[in-house]
Write a protein that holds these residues in place. Structure first.
Motif, PDB file in Angstrom:
ATOM      1  N   GLU A   1       0.796  -1.224   0.000  1.00  0.00           N
ATOM      2  CA  GLU A   1       0.000   0.000   0.000  1.00  0.00           C
ATOM      3  C   GLU A   1       0.830   1.276   0.000  1.00  0.00           C
ATOM      4  O   GLU A   1       0.265   2.384  -0.001  1.00  0.00           O
ATOM      5  CB  GLU A   1      -0.915   0.016   1.236  1.00  0.00           C
ATOM      6  CG  GLU A   1      -1.927  -1.111   1.280  1.00  0.00           C
ATOM      7  CD  GLU A   1      -2.768  -1.084   2.548  1.00  0.00           C
ATOM      8  OE1 GLU A   1      -2.556  -0.166   3.383  1.00  0.00           O
ATOM      9  OE2 GLU A   1      -3.625  -1.967   2.713  1.00  0.00           O
TER      10      GLU A   1
ATOM     11  N   ARG B   1      -0.743   5.015  -0.495  1.00  0.00           N
ATOM     12  CA  ARG B   1      -0.866   5.835   0.717  1.00  0.00           C
ATOM     13  C   ARG B   1      -0.149   7.176   0.562  1.00  0.00           C
ATOM     14  O   ARG B   1      -0.688   8.230   0.925  1.00  0.00           O
ATOM     15  CB  ARG B   1      -0.298   5.077   1.927  1.00  0.00           C
ATOM     16  CG  ARG B   1      -0.515   5.792   3.255  1.00  0.00           C
ATOM     17  CD  ARG B   1       0.093   5.008   4.404  1.00  0.00           C
ATOM     18  NE  ARG B   1      -0.340   3.624   4.405  1.00  0.00           N
ATOM     19  CZ  ARG B   1      -1.517   3.202   4.842  1.00  0.00           C
ATOM     20  NH1 ARG B   1      -2.385   4.064   5.330  1.00  0.00           N
ATOM     21  NH2 ARG B   1      -1.836   1.919   4.799  1.00  0.00           N
TER      22      ARG B   1
ATOM     23  N   TYR C   1      -9.635  11.155   3.135  1.00  0.00           N
ATOM     24  CA  TYR C   1      -9.628   9.780   2.641  1.00  0.00           C
ATOM     25  C   TYR C   1      -9.574   8.804   3.814  1.00  0.00           C
ATOM     26  O   TYR C   1      -9.206   9.167   4.931  1.00  0.00           O
ATOM     27  CB  TYR C   1      -8.457   9.548   1.686  1.00  0.00           C
ATOM     28  CG  TYR C   1      -7.101   9.673   2.336  1.00  0.00           C
ATOM     29  CD1 TYR C   1      -6.502   8.583   2.970  1.00  0.00           C
ATOM     30  CD2 TYR C   1      -6.401  10.882   2.308  1.00  0.00           C
ATOM     31  CE1 TYR C   1      -5.264   8.695   3.581  1.00  0.00           C
ATOM     32  CE2 TYR C   1      -5.152  11.003   2.914  1.00  0.00           C
ATOM     33  CZ  TYR C   1      -4.600   9.904   3.536  1.00  0.00           C
ATOM     34  OH  TYR C   1      -3.371  10.014   4.153  1.00  0.00           O
ATOM     35  N   THR C   2      -9.933   7.571   3.560  1.00  0.00           N
ATOM     36  CA  THR C   2      -9.969   6.541   4.596  1.00  0.00           C
ATOM     37  C   THR C   2      -9.010   5.407   4.247  1.00  0.00           C
ATOM     38  O   THR C   2      -8.454   5.351   3.144  1.00  0.00           O
ATOM     39  CB  THR C   2     -11.384   5.958   4.726  1.00  0.00           C
ATOM     40  OG1 THR C   2     -11.702   5.250   3.511  1.00  0.00           O
ATOM     41  CG2 THR C   2     -12.418   7.064   4.956  1.00  0.00           C
ATOM     42  N   GLN C   3      -8.854   4.480   5.180  1.00  0.00           N
ATOM     43  CA  GLN C   3      -8.032   3.303   4.915  1.00  0.00           C
ATOM     44  C   GLN C   3      -8.623   2.484   3.779  1.00  0.00           C
ATOM     45  O   GLN C   3      -7.886   1.882   2.982  1.00  0.00           O
ATOM     46  CB  GLN C   3      -7.909   2.450   6.180  1.00  0.00           C
ATOM     47  CG  GLN C   3      -7.153   1.146   5.999  1.00  0.00           C
ATOM     48  CD  GLN C   3      -5.716   1.327   5.530  1.00  0.00           C
ATOM     49  OE1 GLN C   3      -5.146   2.413   5.630  1.00  0.00           O
ATOM     50  NE2 GLN C   3      -5.128   0.267   4.989  1.00  0.00           N
ATOM     51  N   GLU C   4      -9.938   2.470   3.655  1.00  0.00           N
ATOM     52  CA  GLU C   4     -10.575   1.761   2.545  1.00  0.00           C
ATOM     53  C   GLU C   4     -10.181   2.384   1.208  1.00  0.00           C
ATOM     54  O   GLU C   4      -9.982   1.678   0.209  1.00  0.00           O
ATOM     55  CB  GLU C   4     -12.093   1.770   2.705  1.00  0.00           C
ATOM     56  CG  GLU C   4     -12.618   0.868   3.808  1.00  0.00           C
ATOM     57  CD  GLU C   4     -12.336   1.421   5.209  1.00  0.00           C
ATOM     58  OE1 GLU C   4     -12.116   2.662   5.331  1.00  0.00           O
ATOM     59  OE2 GLU C   4     -12.329   0.628   6.163  1.00  0.00           O
ATOM     60  N   ASP C   5     -10.052   3.722   1.179  1.00  0.00           N
ATOM     61  CA  ASP C   5      -9.604   4.391  -0.047  1.00  0.00           C
ATOM     62  C   ASP C   5      -8.166   3.998  -0.382  1.00  0.00           C
ATOM     63  O   ASP C   5      -7.833   3.758  -1.547  1.00  0.00           O
ATOM     64  CB  ASP C   5      -9.695   5.912   0.108  1.00  0.00           C
ATOM     65  CG  ASP C   5     -11.122   6.410   0.225  1.00  0.00           C
ATOM     66  OD1 ASP C   5     -11.978   5.959  -0.558  1.00  0.00           O
ATOM     67  OD2 ASP C   5     -11.381   7.266   1.105  1.00  0.00           O
TER      68      ASP C   5
ATOM     69  N   GLN D   1      -6.623   1.217   0.399  1.00  0.00           N
ATOM     70  CA  GLN D   1      -6.597  -0.167  -0.082  1.00  0.00           C
ATOM     71  C   GLN D   1      -7.156  -0.286  -1.495  1.00  0.00           C
ATOM     72  O   GLN D   1      -6.611  -1.017  -2.330  1.00  0.00           O
ATOM     73  CB  GLN D   1      -7.377  -1.054   0.879  1.00  0.00           C
ATOM     74  CG  GLN D   1      -6.702  -1.197   2.239  1.00  0.00           C
ATOM     75  CD  GLN D   1      -7.558  -1.931   3.255  1.00  0.00           C
ATOM     76  OE1 GLN D   1      -8.770  -2.063   3.083  1.00  0.00           O
ATOM     77  NE2 GLN D   1      -6.931  -2.411   4.323  1.00  0.00           N
ATOM     78  N   ALA D   2      -8.228   0.451  -1.782  1.00  0.00           N
ATOM     79  CA  ALA D   2      -8.799   0.417  -3.125  1.00  0.00           C
ATOM     80  C   ALA D   2      -7.815   0.973  -4.150  1.00  0.00           C
ATOM     81  O   ALA D   2      -7.661   0.426  -5.256  1.00  0.00           O
ATOM     82  CB  ALA D   2     -10.108   1.201  -3.158  1.00  0.00           C
TER      83      ALA D   2
ATOM     84  N   ARG E   1      -5.065  -1.503  -4.803  1.00  0.00           N
ATOM     85  CA  ARG E   1      -5.509  -2.555  -5.725  1.00  0.00           C
ATOM     86  C   ARG E   1      -5.509  -2.061  -7.163  1.00  0.00           C
ATOM     87  O   ARG E   1      -5.152  -2.792  -8.086  1.00  0.00           O
ATOM     88  CB  ARG E   1      -6.907  -3.041  -5.330  1.00  0.00           C
ATOM     89  CG  ARG E   1      -6.958  -3.806  -4.016  1.00  0.00           C
ATOM     90  CD  ARG E   1      -8.258  -4.580  -3.859  1.00  0.00           C
ATOM     91  NE  ARG E   1      -9.416  -3.693  -3.799  1.00  0.00           N
ATOM     92  CZ  ARG E   1      -9.901  -3.164  -2.691  1.00  0.00           C
ATOM     93  NH1 ARG E   1      -9.301  -3.407  -1.512  1.00  0.00           N
ATOM     94  NH2 ARG E   1     -10.962  -2.377  -2.701  1.00  0.00           N
TER      95      ARG E   1
ATOM     96  N   LYS F   1     -12.979  -0.710  -8.214  1.00  0.00           N
ATOM     97  CA  LYS F   1     -12.415  -0.081  -7.022  1.00  0.00           C
ATOM     98  C   LYS F   1     -13.075   1.276  -6.843  1.00  0.00           C
ATOM     99  O   LYS F   1     -13.243   2.032  -7.806  1.00  0.00           O
ATOM    100  CB  LYS F   1     -10.898   0.117  -7.139  1.00  0.00           C
ATOM    101  CG  LYS F   1     -10.091  -1.178  -7.231  1.00  0.00           C
ATOM    102  CD  LYS F   1      -9.914  -1.635  -8.659  1.00  0.00           C
ATOM    103  CE  LYS F   1      -9.049  -2.886  -8.751  1.00  0.00           C
ATOM    104  NZ  LYS F   1      -9.064  -3.455 -10.114  1.00  0.00           N
TER     105      LYS F   1
END
Length: 436
Positions: free
Chosen positions: A178, A182, A196-200, A202-203, A206, A234
């Motif tokens: 990541e 990041r 932004y979030t941790q989900e962002d 990770q997406a 990917r 994503k």
């Protein structure tokens, strides 16, 4: 005597070189540097740098002597050394200090470090290929060029990031990294204030799987490995992206043109060119230009020149070590064939070239550089530098370095000094020379 002429050279560039006069029309002088760039520098190409690194590694693995340059030094180490000297030489001799400062600002914004060995011979190419062509272009184009460059892909570990559900991931049982995703979100574009979030993260990670490098088989450089790309849609900050290299580029451009990015860049530019605590009016003005032009960095640089806060008060920014060393070398007209003195000076003052310790780059505030030990190192280095100009006209050097911005106390102390060397040391150790 042109106060604004000296401010233009010091605040926006690296100071005048001994023998140069301050510009009669400072604003026009700065803008001309944006409109008429000098010829781009030559240097080690990406392919040449990769070749030298691979040949050096192959020889070491085989227990053989590594390839040598004509001077007998390691070919790889000699090339890396020459890249650093070329970087210093350009800043020592340039008539376009504003443009060079912009290059260095964006190199620090998109930090890569030669602490990672494979990056050492390609970091000069990173500047020439990914940063320099875009300093007066579109920010989104710079972001894409940076994210595709092998130096960044290796530095932030994306070259080996593999989608867990991709064909390669299923076969190798390897997964995401990541780091690049990041840092693009945190440092290069939105900043944490962008929400932004941790989900962002990770997406986005990917989506960037498959963005890799080829160092063995020509053509070397960026490569998109379809088999390593994580399949499926994503979602990043509410925007949906599909599969493929083009979708990764679309996401980078989306982030580069996000309103939070304009704010983040405006703050950083104002902090660098105006004050450690950027005036809100200056930030708003730069943010408006970025927003209205969709990230035109040339227009933003022109807006910097027009900011009243960038001219008053003068000498409001503390010089980082690299800036200090270059300015002093220019002020005494250090011979062009001794640009290595600048490289060694940067290292001696704890800012070695292209070696920032973290991805957020070198700090840009006085508190980080003005320690008692750091100031003593500067005086020691200044004394050694002054020894290279034993017959210099100290008053002419002071006029070049500071002009009307010099203080009477400094001039008096220099006049009473027992030697040229002592006088120049007093000049370079003065509070006003420490500022820009």
């Amino acid at each position: 005597m042109s106060v604004r002429g000296h401010i233009a050279a010091i605040r926006f560039g690296y100071g005048l070189r001994l023998g140069e006069a301050p510009p009669a029309n400072p604003e026009a002088w700065l803008i001309e540097q944006l409109d008429r760039p000098a010829a781009p520098p030559e240097g080690l190409s990406l392919a040449e740098g990769i070749r030298l690194r691979m040949e050096d590694q192959a020889a070491r693995r085989a227990g053989q002597e590594t390839p040598r340059a004509a001077n007998g030094r390691s070919a790889l180490n000699d090339a890396v050394r020459n890249e650093g000297i070329a970087h210093a030489h350009r800043r020592l001799t340039t008539a376009q200090g504003f443009r060079e400062r912009l290059v260095d600002f964006w190199m620090n914004h998109f930090t890569v470090s030669r602490r990672v060995g494979v990056i050492q011979p390609i970091i000069g190419a990173f500047e020439r290929d990914a940063i320099r062509p875009h300093v007066t272009g579109r920010f989104a184009d710079m972001v894409v060029a940076v994210a595709r460059h092998p130096a960044m892909l290796v530095y932030l570990d994306n070259a080996g990031s593999i989608g867990p559900n991709s064909p390669t991931g299923q076969r190798r049982r390897r997964g995401l990294n990541e780091n690049l995703a990041r840092e693009v979100l945190e440092l290069h574009t939105l900043s944490p204030a962008g929400g932004y979030t941790q989900e962002d993260v990770q997406a986005f990670a990917r989506l960037l799987t498959g963005w890799s490098v080829e160092f063995t088989n020509p053509p070397v450089g960026f490569v998109y490995r379809t088999a390593a790309h994580e399949p499926g849609a994503k979602v990043i900050l509410g925007r949906r992206f599909g599969d493929g290299e083009a979708e990764g580029e679309a996401a980078l451009r989306f982030l580069a043109e996000h309103p939070a990015t304009w704010r983040h860049l405006a703050v950083k530019l104002a902090r660098h060119f105006v004050a450690d605590d950027p005036p809100p009016a200056a930030v708003r003005a730069l943010e408006a230009v970025l927003r209205e032009t969709k990230g035109d960095l040339g227009a933003t640089a022109r807006a910097l020149v027009r900011l009243p806060q960038a001219w008053d008060p003068p000498l409001a920014k503390f010089r980082a070590p690299a800036d200090y060393v270059i300015a002093a070398a220019r002020a005494i007209a250090l011979p062009e064939d001794r640009a290595d003195v600048i490289v060694s000076g940067m290292a001696a003052l704890a800012q070695p070239l292209w070696t920032a310790p973290q991805p957020n780059g070198w700090p840009d505030t006085m508190a980080e550089w003005a320690s008692p030990e750091g100031l003593m190192r500067r005086v020691d280095w200044a004394y050694n530098l002054a020894g290279r100009a034993p017959r210099a006209d100290a008053r002419a050097v002071a006029e070049t370095a500071l002009g009307p911005l010099g203080k009477g106390e400094t001039a008096t102390a220099m006049a009473r000094a027992g030697s040229v060397r002592d006088a120049l040391t007093l000049l370079f150790g003065s509070p006003e020379f420490m500022q820009r």
